[in-house]
Design a protein around this motif. Sequence first.
Motif, mmCIF file in Angstrom:
data_model
loop_
_atom_site.group_PDB
_atom_site.id
_atom_site.type_symbol
_atom_site.label_atom_id
_atom_site.label_comp_id
_atom_site.label_asym_id
_atom_site.label_seq_id
_atom_site.Cartn_x
_atom_site.Cartn_y
_atom_site.Cartn_z
ATOM 1 N N GLU A 33 0.785 -1.190 0.057
ATOM 2 C CA GLU A 33 -0.033 -0.036 0.013
ATOM 3 C C GLU A 33 0.902 1.223 -0.097
ATOM 4 N N LYS A 34 0.378 2.351 -0.569
ATOM 5 C CA LYS A 34 1.126 3.594 -0.872
ATOM 6 C C LYS A 34 0.214 4.669 -0.564
ATOM 7 N N ARG A 35 0.504 5.674 0.074
ATOM 8 C CA ARG A 35 -0.242 7.113 0.364
ATOM 9 C C ARG A 35 0.645 7.992 0.203
ATOM 10 N N TYR A 36 0.115 9.247 -0.560
ATOM 11 C CA TYR A 36 0.941 10.340 -0.601
ATOM 12 C C TYR A 36 0.464 11.192 0.510
ATOM 13 N N VAL A 37 1.382 11.651 1.161
ATOM 14 C CA VAL A 37 1.178 12.364 2.578
ATOM 15 C C VAL A 37 1.780 13.889 2.496
ATOM 16 N N ARG A 38 2.882 13.743 1.818
ATOM 17 C CA ARG A 38 3.803 15.100 2.027
ATOM 18 C C ARG A 38 3.884 15.529 3.254
ATOM 19 N N LEU A 39 4.522 14.622 4.180
ATOM 20 C CA LEU A 39 4.586 15.228 5.620
ATOM 21 C C LEU A 39 5.566 16.165 5.821
ATOM 22 N N SER A 40 6.557 16.440 4.971
ATOM 23 C CA SER A 40 7.655 17.438 5.265
ATOM 24 C C SER A 40 7.180 18.920 4.583
ATOM 25 N N GLU A 41 6.037 18.754 4.049
ATOM 26 C CA GLU A 41 5.525 19.926 3.336
ATOM 27 C C GLU A 41 5.579 21.293 4.337
ATOM 28 N N ASN A 42 6.332 22.232 3.859
ATOM 29 C CA ASN A 42 5.937 23.640 4.822
ATOM 30 C C ASN A 42 6.706 23.511 5.940
ATOM 31 N N MET A 43 7.730 22.567 6.271
ATOM 32 C CA MET A 43 8.348 22.551 7.490
ATOM 33 C C MET A 43 9.164 23.559 7.713
ATOM 34 N N GLY A 44 9.815 24.396 6.679
ATOM 35 C CA GLY A 44 10.570 25.705 6.917
ATOM 36 C C GLY A 44 11.643 25.398 8.045
ATOM 37 N N ASP A 45 12.444 26.647 7.907
ATOM 38 C CA ASP A 45 13.567 26.521 8.913
ATOM 39 C C ASP A 45 13.593 26.106 9.916
ATOM 40 N N GLN A 47 11.738 23.573 11.119
ATOM 41 C CA GLN A 47 11.545 22.292 10.983
ATOM 42 C C GLN A 47 10.141 21.609 11.875
ATOM 43 N N ILE A 48 9.059 22.210 11.490
ATOM 44 C CA ILE A 48 7.946 21.756 12.373
ATOM 45 C C ILE A 48 7.162 21.173 11.360
ATOM 46 N N LEU A 49 6.762 19.905 11.557
ATOM 47 C CA LEU A 49 5.507 19.261 10.964
ATOM 48 C C LEU A 49 4.412 20.077 11.072
ATOM 49 N N GLN A 50 3.546 20.157 9.904
ATOM 50 C CA GLN A 50 2.453 21.166 9.896
ATOM 51 C C GLN A 50 1.144 20.283 10.289
ATOM 52 N N PRO A 51 0.000 20.922 10.867
ATOM 53 C CA PRO A 51 -0.849 20.103 11.299
ATOM 54 C C PRO A 51 -1.736 19.555 9.947
ATOM 55 N N ALA A 52 -1.722 20.084 8.772
ATOM 56 C CA ALA A 52 -2.461 19.538 7.658
ATOM 57 C C ALA A 52 -1.628 18.086 7.215
ATOM 58 N N ALA A 53 -0.311 18.370 7.221
ATOM 59 C CA ALA A 53 0.366 17.181 6.600
ATOM 60 C C ALA A 53 0.364 15.886 7.790
ATOM 61 N N ILE A 54 0.235 16.361 9.217
ATOM 62 C CA ILE A 54 0.008 15.333 10.202
ATOM 63 C C ILE A 54 -1.220 14.664 10.116
ATOM 64 N N GLU A 55 -2.252 15.441 9.731
ATOM 65 C CA GLU A 55 -3.809 14.997 9.459
ATOM 66 C C GLU A 55 -3.770 13.917 8.291
ATOM 67 N N ARG A 56 -3.066 14.110 7.140
ATOM 68 C CA ARG A 56 -2.938 13.449 6.034
ATOM 69 C C ARG A 56 -2.271 12.165 6.567
ATOM 70 N N THR A 57 -1.256 12.407 7.366
ATOM 71 C CA THR A 57 -0.350 11.204 7.549
ATOM 72 C C THR A 57 -1.453 10.199 8.521
ATOM 73 N N LEU A 58 -1.988 10.565 9.495
ATOM 74 C CA LEU A 58 -2.841 9.814 10.248
ATOM 75 C C LEU A 58 -3.903 9.023 9.610
ATOM 76 N N THR A 59 -4.459 9.789 8.821
ATOM 77 C CA THR A 59 -5.496 9.337 7.832
ATOM 78 C C THR A 59 -5.168 8.048 7.317
ATOM 79 N N ALA A 60 -4.060 8.105 6.437
ATOM 80 C CA ALA A 60 -3.266 7.253 6.066
ATOM 81 C C ALA A 60 -2.991 5.793 6.687
ATOM 82 N N LEU A 61 -2.405 6.270 8.099
ATOM 83 C CA LEU A 61 -2.107 5.201 9.019
ATOM 84 C C LEU A 61 -3.283 4.677 9.739
ATOM 85 N N GLU A 62 -4.380 5.313 9.695
ATOM 86 C CA GLU A 62 -5.625 4.754 10.184
ATOM 87 C C GLU A 62 -6.158 3.675 8.874
#
Length: 313
Positions: A33-45, A47-62
């Motif tokens: 299985e594969k899901r595109y979650v773009r976890l590193s999106e907009n981490m910036g200088d 280096q903070i995982l962003q809420p939208a990226a975290i939510e996409r990742t949690l959905t995929a893991l569920e």
Amino acid sequence: MENLVVIDLGSNSVRMTISELDNAGNYKTVTQEKRYVRLSENMGDSQILQPAAIERTLTALEEFKAIYSELDHPKIKAVATAAVRQASNQKQFLKQVKAQLDLDFTVIPGTTEARYDYLGVVNTLPVINGLLVDTGGASSELILVQNRQMKHVVSIPLGSVTLSQAYLESDRVQADSLFTAMTYVNNILNDVWWLREATNLPVFGLGGANRTLAKINRRNKNFLNFEDVHGYKLSAADVYATLTRLLSLDLAGRKKIPGLSKDRADIIVGGLIPVTLLMRLLDSKQITFSNAGLREGILFEQINQIKNGNEED
């Protein structure tokens, strides 16, 4: 019989492979299985995982959990790579995953990621000497193989998502942006002192960006199963021609290229810069692609443990 569930949480995608292993170390892959979650999106200088990226990742893991929960006594090996490795809010993220999904991730260093890549490739392809290049979303792993042994390894902060967001336009890439990005990558590669030992050796490409390079070319040549890139070879000229073609198009044009996922169209140029510059730097004439990498490396590590245990018995 053991059900081994390997989850690989990368910077651009999260993947899961389920394999059945018997007591002799034989295996059969039953689910991928594969899901595109773009976890590193907009981490910036910062280096903070962003809420939208975290939510996409949690959905995929569920969604993954719904699959492996149907198995009898699954053995779960979940690893996280560059995005989580670099994140300043890593601990909070891992706690959130544990609380919501009862899933424990091991954050592995780049050298461990590279070792798994090596195990995945040498156990599935006839590699004797070569340079393995795994280009992910936020890092690239380079492994020099000599006489089938891993001689040198390094993880460098060059990834398709991070390079694209830092330097390149998501629509039509401008010449000055491309030059700046390539100069940055070239400087990092020049600091890897042992790379010259790979001069004229074949390159082996892993990771989503490099596999996409293979898929575009297989689709262009009308292969029936264009996604089956394992062992597929491309000349350096084909690699350079593909990047040139991508650079001639805007985002809408790239999305229409057969073999290139629409989810990857905005980061594919950044993703191909490392392998392109490496092949030029080392004067490599050919690249061979591998579908096997980190997840397969974990699988073969588990198989070796089973076989060694049987030998001790």
